[in-house]
Scaffold this motif. Sequence first.
Motif, PDB file in Angstrom:
ATOM      1  N   ALA A  95     -19.186  -8.471  22.796  1.00 30.79           N
ATOM      2  CA  ALA A  95     -19.825  -9.082  21.625  1.00 30.79           C
ATOM      3  C   ALA A  95     -19.685  -8.135  20.447  1.00 30.79           C
ATOM      4  CB  ALA A  95     -21.297  -9.377  21.902  1.00 30.79           C
ATOM      5  N   ALA A  96     -19.535  -8.727  19.256  1.00 26.57           N
ATOM      6  CA  ALA A  96     -19.450  -7.945  18.018  1.00 26.57           C
ATOM      7  C   ALA A  96     -20.106  -8.751  16.915  1.00 26.57           C
ATOM      8  CB  ALA A  96     -18.001  -7.626  17.678  1.00 26.57           C
ATOM      9  N   ILE A  97     -21.399  -8.514  16.709  1.00 27.04           N
ATOM     10  CA  ILE A  97     -22.199  -9.273  15.749  1.00 27.04           C
ATOM     11  C   ILE A  97     -22.488  -8.377  14.558  1.00 27.04           C
ATOM     12  CG2 ILE A  97     -24.348 -10.546  15.388  1.00 27.04           C
ATOM     13  CD1 ILE A  97     -24.441 -10.999  18.433  1.00 27.04           C
ATOM     14  N   GLN A  98     -22.234  -8.888  13.360  1.00 28.89           N
ATOM     15  CA  GLN A  98     -22.376  -8.072  12.160  1.00 28.89           C
ATOM     16  C   GLN A  98     -23.779  -8.174  11.566  1.00 28.89           C
ATOM     17  OE1 GLN A  98     -18.244  -9.718  10.863  1.00 28.89           O
ATOM     18  NE2 GLN A  98     -18.532  -7.808   9.733  1.00 28.89           N
ATOM     19  N   SER A  99     -24.061  -7.306  10.599  1.00 31.45           N
ATOM     20  CA  SER A  99     -25.429  -7.221  10.079  1.00 31.45           C
ATOM     21  C   SER A  99     -25.722  -8.241   8.985  1.00 31.45           C
ATOM     22  CB  SER A  99     -25.713  -5.811   9.559  1.00 31.45           C
ATOM     23  OG  SER A  99     -24.886  -5.490   8.465  1.00 31.45           O
ATOM     24  N   LEU A 100     -24.849  -9.232   8.815  1.00 35.75           N
ATOM     25  CA  LEU A 100     -25.139 -10.378   7.952  1.00 35.75           C
ATOM     26  C   LEU A 100     -25.556 -11.597   8.774  1.00 35.75           C
ATOM     27  CD1 LEU A 100     -22.168 -10.053   5.433  1.00 35.75           C
ATOM     28  CD2 LEU A 100     -24.554  -9.433   5.043  1.00 35.75           C
ATOM     29  N   ASP A 101     -25.613 -11.437  10.088  1.00 33.28           N
ATOM     30  CA  ASP A 101     -25.931 -12.528  11.004  1.00 33.28           C
ATOM     31  C   ASP A 101     -27.432 -12.850  10.939  1.00 33.28           C
ATOM     32  OD1 ASP A 101     -24.468 -13.677  13.785  1.00 33.28           O
ATOM     33  OD2 ASP A 101     -26.662 -13.628  13.843  1.00 33.28           O
ATOM     34  N   SER A 102     -27.766 -14.130  10.988  1.00 33.60           N
ATOM     35  CA  SER A 102     -29.179 -14.523  10.908  1.00 33.60           C
ATOM     36  C   SER A 102     -29.579 -15.471  12.033  1.00 33.60           C
ATOM     37  CB  SER A 102     -29.473 -15.165   9.552  1.00 33.60           C
ATOM     38  OG  SER A 102     -28.670 -16.327   9.351  1.00 33.60           O
ATOM     39  N   ARG A 103     -28.865 -15.444  13.142  1.00 34.65           N
ATOM     40  CA  ARG A 103     -29.146 -16.377  14.241  1.00 34.65           C
ATOM     41  C   ARG A 103     -30.529 -16.182  14.844  1.00 34.65           C
ATOM     42  NH1 ARG A 103     -24.562 -14.723  18.404  1.00 34.65           N
ATOM     43  NH2 ARG A 103     -23.527 -14.237  16.416  1.00 34.65           N
ATOM     44  N   THR A 104     -31.129 -15.009  14.660  1.00 38.17           N
ATOM     45  CA  THR A 104     -32.413 -14.726  15.307  1.00 38.17           C
ATOM     46  C   THR A 104     -33.612 -15.084  14.439  1.00 38.17           C
ATOM     47  OG1 THR A 104     -32.690 -12.465  14.477  1.00 38.17           O
ATOM     48  CG2 THR A 104     -31.288 -12.745  16.428  1.00 38.17           C
ATOM     49  N   ALA A 105     -33.410 -15.786  13.332  1.00 38.90           N
ATOM     50  CA  ALA A 105     -34.520 -16.054  12.408  1.00 38.90           C
ATOM     51  C   ALA A 105     -35.701 -16.718  13.118  1.00 38.90           C
ATOM     52  CB  ALA A 105     -34.041 -16.914  11.241  1.00 38.90           C
ATOM     53  N   GLY A 106     -35.429 -17.713  13.948  1.00 43.77           N
ATOM     54  CA  GLY A 106     -36.511 -18.390  14.659  1.00 43.77           C
ATOM     55  C   GLY A 106     -37.192 -17.485  15.662  1.00 43.77           C
ATOM     56  N   LEU A 107     -36.413 -16.675  16.363  1.00 41.64           N
ATOM     57  CA  LEU A 107     -36.973 -15.736  17.333  1.00 41.64           C
ATOM     58  C   LEU A 107     -37.880 -14.729  16.639  1.00 41.64           C
ATOM     59  CD1 LEU A 107     -35.095 -14.008  20.233  1.00 41.64           C
ATOM     60  CD2 LEU A 107     -36.373 -12.616  18.620  1.00 41.64           C
ATOM     61  N   VAL A 108     -37.432 -14.222  15.480  1.00 44.43           N
ATOM     62  CA  VAL A 108     -38.250 -13.252  14.737  1.00 44.43           C
ATOM     63  C   VAL A 108     -39.561 -13.896  14.284  1.00 44.43           C
ATOM     64  CG1 VAL A 108     -38.360 -11.898  12.609  1.00 44.43           C
ATOM     65  CG2 VAL A 108     -36.312 -11.812  14.028  1.00 44.43           C
ATOM     66  N   GLU A 109     -39.510 -15.154  13.884  1.00 38.59           N
ATOM     67  CA  GLU A 109     -40.746 -15.847  13.504  1.00 38.59           C
ATOM     68  C   GLU A 109     -41.688 -15.943  14.709  1.00 38.59           C
ATOM     69  OE1 GLU A 109     -39.749 -19.609  11.834  1.00 38.59           O
ATOM     70  OE2 GLU A 109     -39.020 -18.775   9.942  1.00 38.59           O
ATOM     71  N   ASP A 110     -41.132 -16.238  15.880  1.00 38.43           N
ATOM     72  CA  ASP A 110     -41.953 -16.296  17.098  1.00 38.43           C
ATOM     73  C   ASP A 110     -42.577 -14.933  17.394  1.00 38.43           C
ATOM     74  OD1 ASP A 110     -41.208 -18.937  17.355  1.00 38.43           O
ATOM     75  OD2 ASP A 110     -39.714 -18.569  18.927  1.00 38.43           O
ATOM     76  N   TRP A 111     -41.767 -13.901  17.268  1.00 39.07           N
ATOM     77  CA  TRP A 111     -42.268 -12.544  17.511  1.00 39.07           C
ATOM     78  C   TRP A 111     -43.395 -12.200  16.536  1.00 39.07           C
ATOM     79  CZ3 TRP A 111     -37.512  -8.779  18.360  1.00 39.07           C
ATOM     80  CH2 TRP A 111     -37.076  -8.893  19.688  1.00 39.07           C
ATOM     81  N   THR A 112     -43.212 -12.567  15.280  1.00 44.22           N
ATOM     82  CA  THR A 112     -44.229 -12.260  14.274  1.00 44.22           C
ATOM     83  C   THR A 112     -45.543 -12.951  14.618  1.00 44.22           C
ATOM     84  OG1 THR A 112     -42.538 -11.988  12.562  1.00 44.22           O
ATOM     85  CG2 THR A 112     -44.798 -12.402  11.823  1.00 44.22           C
ATOM     86  N   ALA A 113     -45.457 -14.216  14.997  1.00 43.94           N
ATOM     87  CA  ALA A 113     -46.665 -14.973  15.359  1.00 43.94           C
ATOM     88  C   ALA A 113     -47.339 -14.388  16.594  1.00 43.94           C
ATOM     89  CB  ALA A 113     -46.303 -16.442  15.597  1.00 43.94           C
TER      90      ALA A 113
END
Length: 501
Positions: A95-113
Amino acid sequence: MSAWLGIDAGNTGVKALLFDDAGRELACAHRDTGGHSPEPGMVERDIGRLRTDLAGLVRELLDKSGLHGRDIAGIGTSGHGNGLYLLDAEGGPLAAIQSLDSRTAGLVEDWTAAGVGEAAAAICLQRPWPSQTPALLAWMARHRPQVLDRAAHVLMCKDLVVHALTGRVATDVTDMGGAGLLRLPDNRYDDGLLQVYDLGGVAAKLPPLHWPTDRVGGVSAEAAARTGLAEGTPVVAGFFDVVASAVGAGVTRPGQASIILGTWSINQVVVDAPLDGVFMSAGMAPGRFLSMENSATSAANLEWLAHHLLAQDARRAGGSAFALADALAAAAAPKADGPMYHPYLYGAAGDPSARAGFFGLAGWHDGGDMVRAVFEGVAFAHLAHVDKLLAAGAKLRGITISGGGARSPVWPQMIADVLRMPVRVAAQAETGALGAAMAAAVGAGRFADLDEAASAMVAPPREVVPDPCLAGFYRRRFALWQAVGRSLAPHWAALRDIGQA
């Protein structure tokens, strides 16, 4: 003569430069490695292409310089922070994911909650955000578990370069601290932190941790054959690229600050102890840290404007789209009721749903006003970050600007005017590669530490003084710019939801 090789691997390309002991540039080569988006919100790259480009890049550099591989006394690297690079046990890419990737936006919202952000920040002094390495690892665990299971090594971008040159798996405290994977201010891995992210099984995949100037290996026989470098040439651990750029701009001592006008808006200050409540902090040397306020809101906006709106006009005029943007912005007079621009092509700090856009456009405005608004919006994003650093207790003893945007005839003056304080513009255009080369020079024993390397290798910067007549003008517009941004937040979220429906 000693020559030091600095390799800077960013999101869009890789640069290799040679410097002498005085920091003078001897040769430069560049490859545009690009990336691709397999799905909305995803930004990935090809590791095989990165490795191939690296070999060709170094050969081109040696040819340009007229130097032999044995003339290179040491090699340092820097690379974009966060994102995620996974290799299997044989070094094969997974895998090679760059730092402009935003696929985790929903996961981060879950983590925040769920309170994960607060629990993580208590240990690593950073809350999860899209593109952050732990968030991407957690996404992989949920959506690509078979890939994560096969992975033997979790690396950062510049660690791939070190691996390609030496065959060694290693990383440094700047990258792992900036990725939210270290206990700070201890600068060490922490099992409890991984448990907060529900990533306990990842501990064995994390690479050995070093200081940026530590020698981690030498150029392998295989890499020597591919690149023309001499086998055994020392390679140091290297830097998170924003730290490398600060070091290459001469920002190494407490109170010195760095603003980088690059793809990301980087605003950082050297401190003895990490500041509380800022976006991230990372150790850079024993007893020294960089505390940062960052977001993807800087010169990427100008790149978009140049490529998508100005390229055709620039071609007709026989010039550069970036030069055209500078000319249009410089010719447009500051207008109290001029249009405003929010530079959120890749989201805003703390709000991945944010979108870019113009506000206040009227029939009497023209293209120059719009281009000027883009420059101003980026400057305002930097100001918002600097204000947060100051509110957290930062004591600024001088700001140095670097990055591609620092070469603009417009932005440095506008940044000084917006901040209402003098700024210095780094003399060396490629401060990331220079910082990496400085780390190599320290690791090889040429200099005692980064302070000494900065004194020897960093040229005096150019100073830009603010125009006091514009101080009130920008402060009034900045207050309105912030208010409009806050009012748009629910509409950005609604637009995101429509797109996901």
